[in-house]
Design a protein around this motif. Structure first.
Motif, PDB file in Angstrom:
ATOM      1  N   SER A 183      39.379  37.091  47.189  1.00 15.86           N
ATOM      2  CA  SER A 183      40.060  38.293  46.896  1.00 15.86           C
ATOM      3  C   SER A 183      41.296  38.460  47.746  1.00 15.86           C
ATOM      4  O   SER A 183      42.141  39.419  47.533  1.00 15.86           O
ATOM      5  CB  SER A 183      39.032  39.718  47.625  1.00 15.86           C
ATOM      6  OG  SER A 183      38.766  39.206  48.770  1.00 15.86           O
TER       7      SER A 183
ATOM      8  N   HIS B 192      40.284  43.857  43.353  1.00 13.22           N
ATOM      9  CA  HIS B 192      40.986  44.100  44.742  1.00 13.22           C
ATOM     10  C   HIS B 192      42.405  44.417  44.746  1.00 13.22           C
ATOM     11  O   HIS B 192      43.294  43.638  44.196  1.00 13.22           O
ATOM     12  CB  HIS B 192      40.894  42.766  45.392  1.00 13.22           C
ATOM     13  CG  HIS B 192      39.436  42.028  45.279  1.00 13.22           C
ATOM     14  ND1 HIS B 192      38.713  42.213  46.226  1.00 13.22           N
ATOM     15  CD2 HIS B 192      38.763  41.187  44.248  1.00 13.22           C
ATOM     16  CE1 HIS B 192      37.583  41.561  45.959  1.00 13.22           C
ATOM     17  NE2 HIS B 192      37.554  40.807  44.723  1.00 13.22           N
TER      18      HIS B 192
ATOM     19  N   ILE C  16      38.514  52.997  43.235  1.00  6.98           N
ATOM     20  CA  ILE C  16      38.469  52.002  44.180  1.00  6.98           C
ATOM     21  C   ILE C  16      39.401  52.230  45.264  1.00  6.98           C
ATOM     22  O   ILE C  16      40.550  52.665  44.862  1.00  6.98           O
ATOM     23  CB  ILE C  16      39.051  50.672  43.556  1.00  6.98           C
ATOM     24  CG1 ILE C  16      38.096  50.178  42.124  1.00  6.98           C
ATOM     25  CG2 ILE C  16      38.931  49.457  44.436  1.00  6.98           C
ATOM     26  CD1 ILE C  16      38.714  49.210  41.297  1.00  6.98           C
TER      27      ILE C  16
ATOM     28  N   LYS D  35      38.661  47.898  32.753  1.00 13.13           N
ATOM     29  CA  LYS D  35      38.371  47.094  33.795  1.00 13.13           C
ATOM     30  C   LYS D  35      37.430  45.844  33.183  1.00 13.13           C
ATOM     31  O   LYS D  35      37.457  44.712  33.536  1.00 13.13           O
ATOM     32  CB  LYS D  35      37.269  47.730  34.949  1.00 13.13           C
ATOM     33  CG  LYS D  35      36.419  46.743  35.742  1.00 13.13           C
ATOM     34  CD  LYS D  35      35.520  47.680  36.511  1.00 13.13           C
ATOM     35  CE  LYS D  35      34.588  46.688  37.385  1.00 13.13           C
ATOM     36  NZ  LYS D  35      33.395  47.639  38.123  1.00 13.13           N
TER      37      LYS D  35
ATOM     38  N   ASN E 280      33.817  39.489  39.556  1.00 13.20           N
ATOM     39  CA  ASN E 280      32.901  40.486  39.572  1.00 13.20           C
ATOM     40  C   ASN E 280      33.348  41.632  40.642  1.00 13.20           C
ATOM     41  O   ASN E 280      32.735  42.492  40.622  1.00 13.20           O
ATOM     42  CB  ASN E 280      31.445  40.241  40.416  1.00 13.20           C
ATOM     43  CG  ASN E 280      31.668  39.448  41.684  1.00 13.20           C
ATOM     44  OD1 ASN E 280      32.913  39.643  42.359  1.00 13.20           O
ATOM     45  ND2 ASN E 280      30.754  38.959  42.211  1.00 13.20           N
ATOM     46  N   LYS E 281      34.682  41.475  40.617  1.00 10.09           N
ATOM     47  CA  LYS E 281      35.246  42.756  41.361  1.00 10.09           C
ATOM     48  C   LYS E 281      36.750  42.950  41.484  1.00 10.09           C
ATOM     49  O   LYS E 281      37.311  41.743  40.893  1.00 10.09           O
ATOM     50  CB  LYS E 281      34.787  42.365  42.853  1.00 10.09           C
ATOM     51  CG  LYS E 281      35.123  43.857  43.922  1.00 10.09           C
ATOM     52  CD  LYS E 281      34.562  43.903  45.316  1.00 10.09           C
ATOM     53  CE  LYS E 281      34.793  45.038  46.007  1.00 10.09           C
ATOM     54  NZ  LYS E 281      34.185  44.750  47.307  1.00 10.09           N
TER      55      LYS E 281
END
Length: 266
Positions: A223, A258, A121, A138, A255-256
Motif C-alpha cells: 500500500s 489507498h 475512505i 471501485k 483488496n483495498k
C-alpha cells in the motif's frame, strides 16, 4: 429535482448532487442546463451559489410561471408520499421532473435515477480528508487490476474536489492510454487522448466534473508509495501547486484502495 438519500445517508446529498453532475455526460438536457448555468455565472461573476436558484417566487432569477411550479411540486410531493409509504427503501435516488414545451414529443417527463452506494475512505497521509467513491468505479479498478496483472496499470480519476469540506468525490475513471508503459513493478501513464477526454467531460458538465487525480495498481500488494510514485507526485505538483490545486494519488491493491494527497489546500 428531488434528491433522496439512501439508508444511513449512503449516498448522502452531496454524493447525489455530484452524481447528477456526472449524468450530464450522457444526458443532453442536464448538460445544457449546467452549461447555461456556467455561462450565466460568468456573465454576472457569481460566486455565491454553485447552481443558481431563485430566492423566491417574485425574483427575476426564477423564470417559471405558477402553473409550471405547481406541476413540478405535484410530482415531487407524490414521490415523497411514495417514499414515506415504502418499507424497504434503501438506495439513494434522484427524481428529475422535466417540462419541455418546445418538444413535439415528451413535453413532460419524470425520470428516476438510482444511484449506487458510496464508499468513504480516509486519506492515508491526511486523515482529515475523505475520499467518497462510487462502488461501481471501485469494482472496475479491481477488475482492471486482475485483467492486467502481473503488470501494473492505471489512469486518471474524474469527479470533484471540495476543499472546504475536505472531500474528494470520484465518479469516473479513465483507463491507461495506449502510450502508457506497464511492467510488474512500475506504471508510467501515457497522455494520448487523455487531455481531450477530460476537457470534453468538463465541458459537458458545465465545469462540474473535472480532473481530480491519478490512480494505478500494485498487483502484488503493497500500500505504500514507491520511489517512482513519489517522483510522479513531485512532477505533477510542479503544475498543480502554482494553481492552488492538490495532487491526489490512489493506489489500488487486490483488496483495498489507498489514497494519498499532497500540496496546497490541505
Amino acid at each position: 429535482i428531488l434528491y433522496v438519500e439512501g439508508k444511513n445517508r449512503n449516498p448522502r446529498i452531496d454524493d447525489l448532487q455530484i452524481s447528477l453532475f456526472d449524468s450530464a455526460i450522457d444526458d443532453q438536457l442536464i448538460s445544457e442546463w449546467l452549461k447555461n448555468n456556467r455561462l450565466e455565472q460568468s456573465e454576472i461573476n457569481s460566486r455565491t451559489e454553485e447552481i443558481m436558484v431563485g430566492l423566491n417566487c417574485s425574483t427575476d432569477t426564477l423564470k417559471l410561471s405558477d402553473e409550471i411550479v405547481s406541476l413540478h411540486a405535484a410530482v415531487i410531493s407524490k414521490e415523497i408520499r411514495n417514499i414515506m409509504k415504502s418499507t424497504d427503501f434503501n438506495s439513494g435516488s434522484i427524481l428529475l421532473s422535466k417540462y419541455c414545451p418546445s418538444s413535439e414529443k415528451d413535453i413532460y417527463s419524470a425520470t428516476k435515477i438510482r444511484t449506487p452506494d458510496i464508499e468513504s475512505i480516509k486519506i492515508n497521509n491526511a486523515s482529515y480528508w475523505e475520499v467518497r467513491i462510487n462502488v461501481n468505479i471501485k469494482e472496475r479498478m479491481f477488475q482492471l487490476l486482475e485483467d492486467n496483472k502481473p503488470d501494473e496499470t492505471g489512469g486518471v480519476l474524474l469527479g470533484r474536489i471540495n476543499p472546504k469540506n475536505k472531500v474528494i468525490h470520484i465518479t469516473r475513471l479513465i483507463p491507461a492510454s495506449l502510450d502508457s508503459h506497464s511492467t510488474p513493478y512500475s506504471f508510467v501513464r501515457g497522455t494520448e487522448g487523455v487531455t481531450k477526454t477530460v476537457k470534453e467531460i468538463n465541458n459537458l458538465t458545465g465545469g462540474r466534473i473535472e480532473y481530480v487525480g491519478e490512480w494505478h495498481t500494485h498487483p502484488s500488494g503493497g500500500s505504500k508509495m514507491s520511489s517512482t510514485d513519489h517522483d510522479a507526485v513531485n512532477k505533477i505538483r510542479k503544475y498543480l501547486d502554482p494553481v492552488n490545486y492538490p495532487t491526489f494519488l490512489l493506489i489500488v491493491t487486490p483488496n483495498k484502495l489507498h489514497p494519498y494527497l499532497y500540496g496546497p489546500r490541505l
